[in-house]
Design a protein around this motif. Structure first.
Motif, mmCIF file in Angstrom:
data_model
loop_
_atom_site.group_PDB
_atom_site.id
_atom_site.type_symbol
_atom_site.label_atom_id
_atom_site.label_comp_id
_atom_site.label_asym_id
_atom_site.label_seq_id
_atom_site.Cartn_x
_atom_site.Cartn_y
_atom_site.Cartn_z
ATOM 1 N N ALA A 1 0.827 -1.214 0.000
ATOM 2 C CA ALA A 1 0.000 0.000 0.000
ATOM 3 C C ALA A 1 0.853 1.253 0.000
ATOM 4 O O ALA A 1 0.542 2.238 -0.689
ATOM 5 C CB ALA A 1 -0.928 -0.013 1.212
ATOM 6 N N ALA A 2 1.944 1.221 0.750
ATOM 7 C CA ALA A 2 2.838 2.387 0.791
ATOM 8 C C ALA A 2 3.505 2.607 -0.560
ATOM 9 O O ALA A 2 3.651 3.751 -1.019
ATOM 10 C CB ALA A 2 3.883 2.201 1.888
ATOM 11 N N LYS A 3 3.932 1.519 -1.209
ATOM 12 C CA LYS A 3 4.546 1.650 -2.539
ATOM 13 C C LYS A 3 3.528 2.150 -3.566
ATOM 14 O O LYS A 3 3.872 2.945 -4.455
ATOM 15 C CB LYS A 3 5.117 0.308 -2.975
ATOM 16 N N LEU A 4 2.272 1.686 -3.447
ATOM 17 C CA LEU A 4 1.228 2.165 -4.355
ATOM 18 C C LEU A 4 0.974 3.652 -4.157
ATOM 19 O O LEU A 4 0.803 4.405 -5.116
ATOM 20 C CB LEU A 4 -0.063 1.371 -4.128
ATOM 21 N N GLU A 5 0.976 4.076 -2.889
ATOM 22 C CA GLU A 5 0.804 5.496 -2.596
ATOM 23 C C GLU A 5 1.948 6.311 -3.191
ATOM 24 O O GLU A 5 1.732 7.407 -3.737
ATOM 25 C CB GLU A 5 0.741 5.696 -1.072
ATOM 26 N N LEU A 6 3.159 5.770 -3.114
ATOM 27 C CA LEU A 6 4.312 6.459 -3.692
ATOM 28 C C LEU A 6 4.196 6.536 -5.217
ATOM 29 O O LEU A 6 4.493 7.568 -5.827
ATOM 30 C CB LEU A 6 5.595 5.733 -3.294
ATOM 31 N N ALA A 7 3.747 5.423 -5.849
ATOM 32 C CA ALA A 7 3.598 5.411 -7.309
ATOM 33 C C ALA A 7 2.540 6.409 -7.758
ATOM 34 O O ALA A 7 2.656 7.010 -8.840
ATOM 35 C CB ALA A 7 3.240 4.012 -7.783
ATOM 36 N N ARG A 8 1.527 6.633 -6.932
ATOM 37 C CA ARG A 8 0.441 7.544 -7.313
ATOM 38 C C ARG A 8 0.829 9.007 -7.205
ATOM 39 O O ARG A 8 0.047 9.879 -7.614
ATOM 40 C CB ARG A 8 -0.781 7.260 -6.450
ATOM 41 N N THR A 9 1.999 9.291 -6.664
ATOM 42 C CA THR A 9 2.469 10.679 -6.689
ATOM 43 C C THR A 9 2.862 11.098 -8.101
ATOM 44 O O THR A 9 3.052 12.293 -8.352
ATOM 45 C CB THR A 9 3.666 10.851 -5.742
ATOM 46 N N GLU A 10 2.995 10.144 -9.018
ATOM 47 C CA GLU A 10 3.177 10.428 -10.439
ATOM 48 C C GLU A 10 1.859 10.153 -11.146
ATOM 49 O O GLU A 10 1.384 9.011 -11.167
ATOM 50 C CB GLU A 10 4.299 9.591 -11.033
ATOM 51 N N PHE A 11 1.261 11.208 -11.716
ATOM 52 C CA PHE A 11 -0.069 11.103 -12.326
ATOM 53 C C PHE A 11 0.057 10.825 -13.817
ATOM 54 O O PHE A 11 0.786 11.525 -14.531
ATOM 55 C CB PHE A 11 -0.850 12.400 -12.098
ATOM 56 N N SER A 12 -0.651 9.815 -14.306
ATOM 57 C CA SER A 12 -0.689 9.481 -15.735
ATOM 58 C C SER A 12 -2.052 8.900 -16.060
ATOM 59 O O SER A 12 -2.860 8.613 -15.158
ATOM 60 C CB SER A 12 0.422 8.493 -16.097
ATOM 61 N N LEU A 13 -2.315 8.707 -17.358
ATOM 62 C CA LEU A 13 -3.581 8.143 -17.814
ATOM 63 C C LEU A 13 -3.314 6.956 -18.736
ATOM 64 O O LEU A 13 -2.325 6.971 -19.484
ATOM 65 C CB LEU A 13 -4.413 9.194 -18.547
ATOM 66 N N PRO A 14 -4.188 5.944 -18.727
ATOM 67 C CA PRO A 14 -3.918 4.708 -19.491
ATOM 68 C C PRO A 14 -4.363 4.761 -20.943
ATOM 69 O O PRO A 14 -4.782 3.742 -21.507
ATOM 70 C CB PRO A 14 -4.717 3.666 -18.703
ATOM 71 N N PHE A 15 -4.309 5.939 -21.589
ATOM 72 C CA PHE A 15 -4.712 6.040 -22.992
ATOM 73 C C PHE A 15 -4.053 7.261 -23.621
ATOM 74 O O PHE A 15 -3.593 8.169 -22.910
ATOM 75 C CB PHE A 15 -6.230 6.141 -23.127
ATOM 76 N N ASP A 16 -4.004 7.257 -24.961
ATOM 77 C CA ASP A 16 -3.584 8.449 -25.694
ATOM 78 C C ASP A 16 -4.747 9.429 -25.699
ATOM 79 O O ASP A 16 -5.881 9.054 -26.041
ATOM 80 C CB ASP A 16 -3.203 8.109 -27.132
ATOM 81 N N GLY A 17 -4.476 10.667 -25.338
ATOM 82 C CA GLY A 17 -5.596 11.592 -25.248
ATOM 83 C C GLY A 17 -5.182 13.038 -25.368
ATOM 84 O O GLY A 17 -4.034 13.369 -25.662
ATOM 85 N N ARG A 18 -6.157 13.904 -25.132
ATOM 86 C CA ARG A 18 -5.941 15.346 -25.142
ATOM 87 C C ARG A 18 -6.614 15.950 -23.920
ATOM 88 O O ARG A 18 -7.565 15.393 -23.365
ATOM 89 C CB ARG A 18 -6.492 15.985 -26.413
ATOM 90 N N VAL A 19 -6.123 17.107 -23.513
ATOM 91 C CA VAL A 19 -6.618 17.789 -22.324
ATOM 92 C C VAL A 19 -7.675 18.804 -22.741
ATOM 93 O O VAL A 19 -7.408 19.706 -23.549
ATOM 94 C CB VAL A 19 -5.468 18.494 -21.576
ATOM 95 N N LEU A 20 -8.874 18.644 -22.212
ATOM 96 C CA LEU A 20 -9.939 19.605 -22.483
ATOM 97 C C LEU A 20 -9.806 20.845 -21.607
ATOM 98 O O LEU A 20 -10.027 21.969 -22.065
ATOM 99 C CB LEU A 20 -11.306 18.946 -22.243
ATOM 100 N N SER A 21 -9.470 20.643 -20.333
ATOM 101 C CA SER A 21 -9.282 21.769 -19.417
ATOM 102 C C SER A 21 -8.354 21.331 -18.301
ATOM 103 O O SER A 21 -8.310 20.146 -17.941
ATOM 104 C CB SER A 21 -10.622 22.241 -18.839
ATOM 105 N N SER A 22 -7.608 22.295 -17.763
ATOM 106 C CA SER A 22 -6.674 21.988 -16.680
ATOM 107 C C SER A 22 -6.423 23.244 -15.859
ATOM 108 O O SER A 22 -6.161 24.310 -16.414
ATOM 109 C CB SER A 22 -5.362 21.446 -17.239
ATOM 110 N N GLN A 23 -6.535 23.107 -14.538
ATOM 111 C CA GLN A 23 -6.246 24.198 -13.614
ATOM 112 C C GLN A 23 -5.279 23.668 -12.551
ATOM 113 O O GLN A 23 -5.688 23.287 -11.452
ATOM 114 C CB GLN A 23 -7.516 24.742 -12.949
ATOM 115 N N ILE A 24 -4.010 23.605 -12.914
ATOM 116 C CA ILE A 24 -3.001 23.036 -12.022
ATOM 117 C C ILE A 24 -1.686 23.775 -12.236
ATOM 118 O O ILE A 24 -1.398 24.251 -13.350
ATOM 119 C CB ILE A 24 -2.822 21.524 -12.286
ATOM 120 N N GLY A 25 -0.905 23.901 -11.175
ATOM 121 C CA GLY A 25 0.383 24.566 -11.274
ATOM 122 C C GLY A 25 1.317 24.106 -10.173
ATOM 123 O O GLY A 25 0.884 23.550 -9.150
ATOM 124 N N VAL A 26 2.612 24.308 -10.363
ATOM 125 C CA VAL A 26 3.612 23.926 -9.369
ATOM 126 C C VAL A 26 3.371 24.704 -8.075
ATOM 127 O O VAL A 26 3.118 25.910 -8.100
ATOM 128 C CB VAL A 26 5.031 24.187 -9.907
#
Length: 370
Positions: free
Chosen positions: A179-204
């Motif tokens: 569970a801890a390793k899964l939590e660590l892996a989820r700190t990197e966000f990705s999607l399981p398909f080729d796609g495009r972004v319709l909208s995004s409100q995120i920043g460093v």
């Protein structure tokens, strides 16, 4: 003398006036009536020239030309699975960006997740050491029992329950580590398909919460074209499933296939919807855009293919039979590219092309050319 001349002029004017009144108010003579009828008869004897076509019976593949809209079947919200501070954002995660399957789009500060992994790893080591201790204790207890007693060693003396508990603790520690390793892996966000972004409100530096969306995207492979279709047009394509189609986008021709038809009709227009999918999508489409569509239907035999200029008012045709005009109402199957496909019928001497004004059924005509 002047008075006499003036009186004579008045008398002449009055006589002329009375003569005119008599001439225009009298009934026409028999000779005049016969002369007028003769002129009318000569006018009726004039023959109007028309142009005709004589189409051959054909077998044609029917098709439907329409306008459809691009829709995305799979619109996915962008939702992080862990909370934390955003450490890095990919340029492809901006609105309108394109991304590949499993491409890292976002990284969340992983310090807390790494500490959880280290702690879970230590707990696993403790559980493994405890199991080794229980096994050693069990071995010593068995040896002491055999020195003083005969027969089998009891489970409590052999410490078998303690060993089972230690093994269970190892299983728990392994699960916590996973569970801890899964939590660590989820700190990197990705999607399981080729796609495009319709909208995004995120920043460093932005804090994101688990389960809180920050934008939307869509799967490129889920793009399809929705085409409204009437019941009459639907009859041209029956059966509908897997019919070939072409989609025209910015002078690009894409091959498509009819995937399905809507389960219900629109309550206002009574039209259904066809959904076209793309076996190979080489040119990305944009949801919401309008595109031109041609769907190929069944082959129809025993039809004529005629120019649209042959069509008269109220979707009728003029034909020539034995030198006389005759009005017919054809069964129009398809309209495409200024042409009509109609069910074949006996058109006599030919189908008239061009608009005719002031004519009537039974009027005598002459065929000018074919």
């Amino acid at each position: 003398m002047k008075n006499v001349i003036f009186g004579i002029i008045q008398i002449i004017v009055i006589v002329l006036f009375l003569g005119a009144v008599y001439y225009f108010s009298r009934a026409p003579t028999v000779e005049e009536i016969q002369s007028e009828e003769s002129n009318i008869g000569q006018a009726d004897l004039s023959v109007r020239s028309v142009f005709v076509i004589r189409p051959d019976v054909e077998t044609r593949q029917l098709s439907l030309e329409s306008t459809g809209s691009v829709v995305a079947r799979n619109i996915v919200p962008l939702i992080p699975q862990v909370a934390g501070t955003v450490a890095w954002v990919s340029p492809n995660l901006r609105t309108g960006g394109s991304f590949q399957k499993d491409e890292v789009l976002l990284r969340i500060d992983s310090t807390d997740a790494e500490l959880l992994v280290a702690q879970a790893d230590a707990n696993l080591l403790v559980a493994q050491a405890n199991l080794e201790l229980r096994k050693a204790e069990s071995q010593a207890a068995r040896e002491n029992w055999t020195l003083l007693h005969d027969g089998d060693v009891p489970d409590l003396v052999a410490k078998l329950p303690q060993i089972s508990q230690a093994e269970a603790n190892i299983a728990v520690a392994n699960a916590q580590l996973s569970a801890a390793k899964l939590e660590l892996a989820r700190t990197e966000f990705s999607l399981p398909f080729d796609g495009r972004v319709l909208s995004s409100q995120i920043g460093v530096g932005q804090w994101v919460s688990k389960g809180q969306p920050f934008g939307t995207s869509f799967d490129l492979s889920s793009l399809e074209v929705e085409v409204p279709i009437s019941s009459a047009e639907l009859s041209l394509l029956a059966p509908v499933a897997e019919r070939d189609a072409l989609v025209f986008v910015n002078e690009t021709e894409l091959t498509a296939v009819v995937d399905r038809i809507s389960a219900s009709a629109d309550l206002r227009s009574r039209a259904s919807s066809l959904y076209l999918e793309f076996p190979e999508l080489s040119t990305p489409l944009v949801p919401g855009n309008f595109v031109s569509v041609r769907v190929f239907g069944r082959e129809q035999s025993n039809v004529y293919h005629i120019p649209e200029i042959a069509e008269q008012a109220n979707s009728t045709l003029w034909i020539v039979r034995d030198g006389l005009l005759e009005r017919v109402t054809p069964q129009i199957i398809e309209r495409r590219d200024d042409e009509l496909t109609i069910v074949a019928f006996d058109y006599g001497d030919g189908i008239v092309i061009g608009s005719l004004v002031g004519v009537y059924p039974g009027q005598k005509v002459a065929i000018a050319s074919e």
